[in-house]
Design an enzyme around this catalytic site. Structure first.
Site, PDB file in Angstrom:
ATOM      1  N   LYS A  25       0.820  -1.186  -0.046  1.00  6.16           N
ATOM      2  CA  LYS A  25       0.107   0.201   0.040  1.00  6.16           C
ATOM      3  C   LYS A  25       0.773   1.394   0.010  1.00  6.16           C
ATOM      4  CE  LYS A  25      -4.370  -2.096   0.220  1.00  6.16           C
ATOM      5  NZ  LYS A  25      -5.147  -1.919  -1.032  1.00  6.16           N
ATOM      6  N   GLU A  40     -10.137   5.735   3.214  1.00  8.98           N
ATOM      7  CA  GLU A  40     -10.989   4.187   3.706  1.00  8.98           C
ATOM      8  C   GLU A  40      -9.906   3.415   4.235  1.00  8.98           C
ATOM      9  OE1 GLU A  40     -10.384   4.778   0.662  1.00  8.98           O
ATOM     10  OE2 GLU A  40      -9.728   2.762   0.033  1.00  8.98           O
ATOM     11  N   SER A  85       1.606  -9.722  -0.857  1.00  9.68           N
ATOM     12  CA  SER A  85       1.349  -8.243  -0.703  1.00  9.68           C
ATOM     13  C   SER A  85       1.474  -7.579   0.811  1.00  9.68           C
ATOM     14  CB  SER A  85      -0.154  -8.095  -1.301  1.00  9.68           C
ATOM     15  OG  SER A  85      -0.929  -8.721  -0.490  1.00  9.68           O
TER      16      SER A  85
END
Lengths: 384, 270
Positions: A90, A112, A369
């Site tokens: 991210k 969010e 990830s």
């Protein structure tokens, strides 16, 4: 083929678009113009590259999984986004968007978050750049990811519970959009996946394309070519698009793995919500259905529009795994490789473990990830 | 954007009614009610009749949607409750078809409801139910083409929203495509009550009045009779939603709704 620029209408085939309240149309248009100009500006690219290497720790390594490969009969390579600063992919997107927001003169970020990884990354970027940050998070997710809530608060962000609907990621997106409608003058909506209105699906993909570009080079060096299969988990689909973008022009098979309880591509039909036209789990009247997944980060009834496009043209395919298969995969990777995965990428491991006989003898690149620290408390309950 | 059809020149039933009211020197009052919501035994159609009798020029009927991003807490709650009571687009339109309302109706819902049902089918369902217009707040001008083509063909007016964030050159484009009326978004934010009228309400009304002769109604944040009268110094009328729906949710029923809307009517007529 390479993944395309979706143009001013933001279309990937028939999917995408900019279905937002009129109040936000000028902001989305301005964001597109600003991103186009920044992305073509070597100074902006240089600053982002410097942050990605000196702050986030890129490039992330490629790890050959010898013991897991032996156990499954499938050669498994991991792209180690779990080793980035803040513990997931991210950060790539968030550093890009925060730099862009600053360039646009915005002083505040709203975001969010589902599992909290994007929220933590947003709070981190805001702290780094001296910006205000508010993160909306479903009330249910705040409970199951209490550690990340605390991390965000420690980083100076305000975490606001989304208390409507399913009280998960979908509702956090609604709240973030409502916030942005009211604050669009000084606020940038730092959206966390390849979803939402144009230009987000494209812009977020471009910020994550570094994953695929690095992995492609690493595979060339390590394998002398490309893997047979590239796989990643898919909620909104940002880590998957990031790694797919490096291999879409090769012969590699691209496989997205959705949770069975949140399988927009696998079980949805085209719909329009959160600013985009894409596959969506919904009833016959268009009411959005609630997703149910053990993984807060994938607990989402929609999917990024480019995944809908890749599925519809047959360039990528999408598999589903159950929560039980994910729990087993979470333990499998921990035990065989000493890598505790986040529950999200454990979906990709779960798929290749289940389908190992079909994949026998092949080489599979998995986008790891995120790391599993955030999930340890939840898994203590599940496995306890 | 070449696929956005030009709006038909002939006004539809809603626009004709609003223009006629304005021509008589009347300020226009359009209450919003969430369709399919029964509270404490008061059927929503009884509330609808009550607000018409109290002086509404037209009524907006909300078809509840699971993810109403333009709506604040009141209309979110009303939508959730209506959905929990089993309301669907077809059940609401079926009830509307059998009602005799006496003023033009517009439905307000989110685009996925129309998209899922199919543009032609949704547009003809509205026309069959006697609904004049549709308001889809997450379908901006650039995306309106395919829906507008179906709505125009079915004789359904598509109201477009105009927001304070729009640059000057955008407003005439939006107004040219808007039918029924131009819905001026009174403030930066979602639907809900505010303690005072936002200055942006007067500004957007004034900017719109300068570029269009279609009725300009301000909605979002209009909370009481005084605010309605204040904004109507510039605007042709108001849409009042959350302030009315809050009273419905509180169980005030047709009588409470009529008293509230009647109060606004009197203030606008004063």
């Amino acid at each position: 083929m390479a993944l395309a620029d979706p143009g001013p209408t933001g279309r990937f085939g028939e999917y995408g678009g900019q279905f937002v309240p009129e109040t936000l149309v000028p902001a989305c248009q301005e964001l597109e113009r600003s991103f186009r100009s920044a992305w073509a500006d070597p100074a902006f690219r240089g600053e982002l590259d410097r942050l990605l290497s000196d702050y986030a720790g890129r490039p992330s390594p490629l790890t050959e999984c010898e013991r897991l490969s032996e156990e499954l009969g499938v050669r498994v390579l991991l792209k180690r986004e779990d080793l980035n600063h803040t513990g997931s992919h991210k950060i790539n997107n968030v550093l890009g968007q925060a730099l862009l927001a600053r360039r646009m003169g915005k002083t505040r970020l709203v975001a969010e978050t589902g599992a909290g990884q994007h929220g933590v990354a947003s709070a981190t970027a805001a702290a780094l750049m001296g910006m205000e940050c508010r993160v909306y998070m479903g009330e249910v997710d705040m409970e199951r990811q209490a550690l990340n809530v605390f991390r965000m608060q420690l980083l100076g962000a305000e975490v606001v519970p989304a208390t409507s609907g399913s009280r998960t990621l979908k509702d956090a997106v609604n709240e973030a959009m409502r916030d942005w409608v009211a604050t669009v003058g000084d606020t940038h909506y730092c959206l966390g996946s390849v979803m939402g209105p144009h230009p987000y699906p494209w812009m977020v993909r471009e910020f994550h394309a570094v994953i695929g570009a690095e992995a492609r080079q690493q595979c060339e060096r390590h394998l002398g070519g490309t893997p047979d299969v590239v796989t990643a988990c898919v909620g909104g689909g940002s880590n998957a698009i990031g790694i797919f973008s490096g291999f879409v022009d090769t012969d590699a098979e691209l496989v997205g793995v959705e949770p069975a309880g949140g399988a927009a591509v696998g079980r949805g039909v085209p719909g329009v919500v959160h600013g985009m036209k894409s596959y969506l789990m919904q009833d016959e009247f268009g009411q959005v259905q609630e997703a149910h997944s053990i993984s807060a980060g994938l607990d989402y009834p929609g999917v990024g529009p480019e995944h809908s496009h890749l599925a519809s043209i047959g360039r990528a395919r999408y598999e589903q795994v159950t929560d039980d298969e994910v729990i087993a995969a979470f333990q499998l990777l921990s035990r065989t490789e000493g890598i505790i995965p986040a529950l999200e990428p454990a979906h990709a491991i779960a798929w290749l473990s289940r389908d190992r006989e079909l994949l026998a003898g092949r080489t599979v690149l998995v986008n790891m990830s995120g790391r599993g620290d955030k999930d340890v408390a939840q898994m203590m309950d599940v496995l306890g | 954007m070449s696929d956005i059809p030009v709006a038909p020149a002939e006004p539809g039933a809603l626009e004709r009614t609003l223009r006629a009211g304005r021509d008589e020197g009347r300020k226009l009052l359009v209450p919003y009610l969430t369709g399919g919501l029964t509270v404490g035994g008061d059927h929503w159609l009884d509330v609808l009749s009550a607000v018409v009798d109290a002086g509404a020029d037209a009524v907006e009927i909300g078809i509840p949607f699971s993810d109403p991003v333009m709506d604040g807490p009141i209309i979110q709650e009303a939508s959730e409750r209506a959905l929990a009571q089993g309301a669907t687009p077809l059940s609401i339109l079926d009830e509307v078809r059998r009602a005799d309302v006496g003023v033009p109706l517009a439905v307000m819902t989110y685009y996925n409801v129309a998209f899922r049902m199919g543009h032609e089918r949704f547009a003809s369902s509205l026309a069959d139910a006697g609904v004049s217009a549709a308001i889809l707040p997450d379908l901006p001008y650039e995306e309106v083409g395919p829906w507008a083509a179906a709505a125009d063909a079915a004789g359904v007016e598509t109201v477009l929203l105009a927001a304070p964030t729009a640059p000057d050159d955008r407003l005439p484009v939006v107004c040219a495509r808007a039918r029924g009326f131009v819905y001026a978004v009174g403030l930066l934010g979602v639907t809900g009550e505010r303690t005072a009228l936002a200055a942006s309400s007067l500004e957007i009304a004034s900017r719109l009045k300068a570029v269009t002769d279609k009725p300009v109604l301000v909605g979002v944040g209009i909370s009481d009779a005084a605010q309605a009268a204040e904004v109507c110094a510039v605007a042709d009328g108001v849409v009042v939603g959350s302030a009315l729906v809050r009273r419905v949710l509180a169980g005030e029923g047709p009588a409470g709704a009529a008293a509230f809307i009647g109060g606004i009517r009197s203030a606008l007529d004063a």
